[in-house]
Design a protein around this motif. Structure first.
Motif: not given
Length: 75
Positions: A56-67, A1-11
């Motif tokens: 805390v998920f930094d920019e490298y951790d965020q790449e591993d995330c999937i909605p 995921m990209n930083h912009a893909d995250f939403r408060l309360g989103g899983e």
């Protein structure tokens, strides 16, 4: 995921298979609680402040995330 893909309360999930809920969005980081820590008691995830550790998920951790997939409707 990209930083912009995250939403408060989103899983979202990570490569480890754990499910997380976004609790804060910073300029470069995402903060989240792991929903797998106390699956039988949802009150642990009421906050802020939360009764569980926020990670805390930094920019490298965020790449591993999937909605997380949407929950199917109950029949």
């Amino acid at each position: 995921m990209n930083h912009a893909d995250f939403r408060l309360g989103g899983e979202f999930t990570t490569g480890s298979g754990k499910t997380w809920r976004c609790t804060d969005i910073g300029q470069r980081v995402i903060v989240a609680v792991c929903l797998d820590d106390h699956p039988d008691d949802a009150s642990w995830y009421n906050g802020p402040p939360y009764a569980v550790v926020e990670y805390v998920f930094d920019e490298y951790d965020q790449e591993d995330c999937i909605p997380a997939p949407a929950n199917p409707p109950h029949s």
